[in-house]
Design a protein around this motif. Structure first.
Motif, mmCIF file in Angstrom:
data_model
loop_
_atom_site.group_PDB
_atom_site.id
_atom_site.type_symbol
_atom_site.label_atom_id
_atom_site.label_comp_id
_atom_site.label_asym_id
_atom_site.label_seq_id
_atom_site.Cartn_x
_atom_site.Cartn_y
_atom_site.Cartn_z
ATOM 1 N N PHE A 42 0.841 -1.198 0.000
ATOM 2 C CA PHE A 42 0.000 0.000 0.000
ATOM 3 C C PHE A 42 0.879 1.254 0.000
ATOM 4 O O PHE A 42 0.540 2.260 -0.630
ATOM 5 C CB PHE A 42 -0.916 0.016 1.223
ATOM 6 N N GLN A 43 2.009 1.194 0.726
ATOM 7 C CA GLN A 43 2.944 2.317 0.746
ATOM 8 C C GLN A 43 3.566 2.538 -0.631
ATOM 9 O O GLN A 43 3.748 3.665 -1.085
ATOM 10 C CB GLN A 43 4.044 2.060 1.773
ATOM 11 N N GLU A 44 3.910 1.442 -1.294
ATOM 12 C CA GLU A 44 4.622 1.522 -2.576
ATOM 13 C C GLU A 44 3.699 1.852 -3.740
ATOM 14 O O GLU A 44 4.033 2.676 -4.596
ATOM 15 C CB GLU A 44 5.322 0.192 -2.841
ATOM 16 N N LYS A 45 2.515 1.217 -3.778
ATOM 17 C CA LYS A 45 1.656 1.307 -4.955
ATOM 18 C C LYS A 45 0.323 1.999 -4.712
ATOM 19 O O LYS A 45 -0.370 2.363 -5.658
ATOM 20 C CB LYS A 45 1.377 -0.102 -5.489
ATOM 21 N N GLY A 46 -0.050 2.136 -3.453
ATOM 22 C CA GLY A 46 -1.376 2.633 -3.146
ATOM 23 C C GLY A 46 -2.362 1.491 -3.021
ATOM 24 O O GLY A 46 -2.110 0.377 -3.507
ATOM 25 N N GLY A 86 -1.764 3.829 15.146
ATOM 26 C CA GLY A 86 -1.594 3.559 16.571
ATOM 27 C C GLY A 86 -0.221 3.963 17.054
ATOM 28 O O GLY A 86 -0.070 4.558 18.132
ATOM 29 N N ASP A 87 0.809 3.649 16.263
ATOM 30 C CA ASP A 87 2.167 4.074 16.615
ATOM 31 C C ASP A 87 2.249 5.597 16.723
ATOM 32 O O ASP A 87 2.849 6.147 17.656
ATOM 33 C CB ASP A 87 3.166 3.589 15.561
ATOM 34 N N ALA A 88 1.640 6.290 15.755
ATOM 35 C CA ALA A 88 1.702 7.756 15.733
ATOM 36 C C ALA A 88 1.020 8.359 16.952
ATOM 37 O O ALA A 88 1.551 9.284 17.586
ATOM 38 C CB ALA A 88 1.053 8.282 14.452
ATOM 39 N N HIS A 116 3.465 12.458 10.913
ATOM 40 C CA HIS A 116 3.657 11.014 10.758
ATOM 41 C C HIS A 116 2.993 10.532 9.466
ATOM 42 O O HIS A 116 3.591 9.791 8.686
ATOM 43 C CB HIS A 116 3.059 10.299 11.967
ATOM 44 N N HIS A 117 1.755 10.958 9.242
ATOM 45 C CA HIS A 117 1.043 10.563 8.026
ATOM 46 C C HIS A 117 1.628 11.242 6.787
ATOM 47 O O HIS A 117 1.701 10.638 5.708
ATOM 48 C CB HIS A 117 -0.438 10.906 8.147
ATOM 49 N N ARG A 118 2.032 12.488 6.943
ATOM 50 C CA ARG A 118 2.580 13.232 5.801
ATOM 51 C C ARG A 118 3.864 12.593 5.287
ATOM 52 O O ARG A 118 4.158 12.642 4.084
ATOM 53 C CB ARG A 118 2.838 14.674 6.220
ATOM 54 N N ALA A 119 4.625 11.964 6.182
ATOM 55 C CA ALA A 119 5.872 11.309 5.771
ATOM 56 C C ALA A 119 5.603 10.101 4.879
ATOM 57 O O ALA A 119 6.497 9.653 4.160
ATOM 58 C CB ALA A 119 6.669 10.888 7.000
#
Length: 219
Positions: A42-46, A86-88, A116-119
């Motif tokens: 999801f991070q790499e491709k969405g 949760g970590d954030a 955190h999300h913006r990164a």
């Protein structure tokens, strides 16, 4: 211990492993691999461009085996959200300085989670775009997580009230809901490129000030 200090169970670790047999531990380990693989893709491709076949392959299992552990790709997005967000939020609660004014405490919380999300903008975009429309089973996980961090935010507000930095009569949970709703609208605009970061920060500061207007001691 306040809710802000209490641990939240991660979506990929919902059992006390010391009480599990070998078979159950293997199943839990496989689910963790699946969630980790899905999060990375999801991070790499969405979310939209990631297939369940790709998730299964990255997790080292067969495509059919995936559905023995999850109901859908949406459920994996919920699990990824619970872990990442949760970590954030846990980090954000730890950063709050109770000696500062209520506005500063709230901005510390919300800005840490924002950054955190913006990164990881692509993953954040998937969260804010897709999670409002997940299935009933996924919605339960999102609502449980939301209840957790809103309780934490309410605890921060209660502590501020006890320290004389916030009106004692205000409903802390209602205020927490209002602050979250304002932040969520701005975050959705930020991660979908309808608002730039500097403007988002300014609008968030104004929103927090308005939400707390008349509820904090005058300088």
């Amino acid at each position: 211990m306040s809710i802000a200090d209490a641990p939240i169970l991660r979506a990929d670790a919902v059992f006390d492993e010391t009480e599990l047999g070998k078979r159950e531990r293997n199943k839990l380990d496989k689910r963790r691999r699946i969630v980790a693989a899905a999060t990375a893709l999801f991070q790499e491709k969405g979310f939209d461009d990631t297939t369940t076949a790709e998730i299964a392959s990255a997790a080292g299992i067969g495509a059919g085996t995936l559905y023995l552990y999850v109901e859908s790709k949406e459920d994996l997005l919920v699990s990824a959200f619970v872990n990442v967000a949760g970590d954030a939020w846990r980090e954000a609660f730890d950063l709050v300085d109770p000696s500062t004014d209520a506005d500063s405490q709230i901005m510390t919380l919300l800005m840490h989670v924002t950054d955190h999300h913006r990164a990881d903008r692509r993953l954040a975009r998937s969260f804010f775009k897709e999670l409002p429309f997940v299935s009933d089973s996924g919605r339960v996980g999102v609502e449980e997580f939301t209840d957790w961090f809103l309780s934490g935010l309410s605890s921060v507000l209660s502590a501020a009230s006890a320290n004389g930095k916030l009106d004692a009569d205000v409903s802390k949970m209602m205020l927490a809901h209002n602050l979250y709703a304002q932040w969520q609208v701005l975050m959705r605009r930020l991660v979908t490129d309808r608002l730039d970061y500097d403007d988002m920060v300014l609008q968030l500061q104004e929103s927090v000030s308005v939400a707390l207007w008349g509820l904090t001691p005058k300088a």
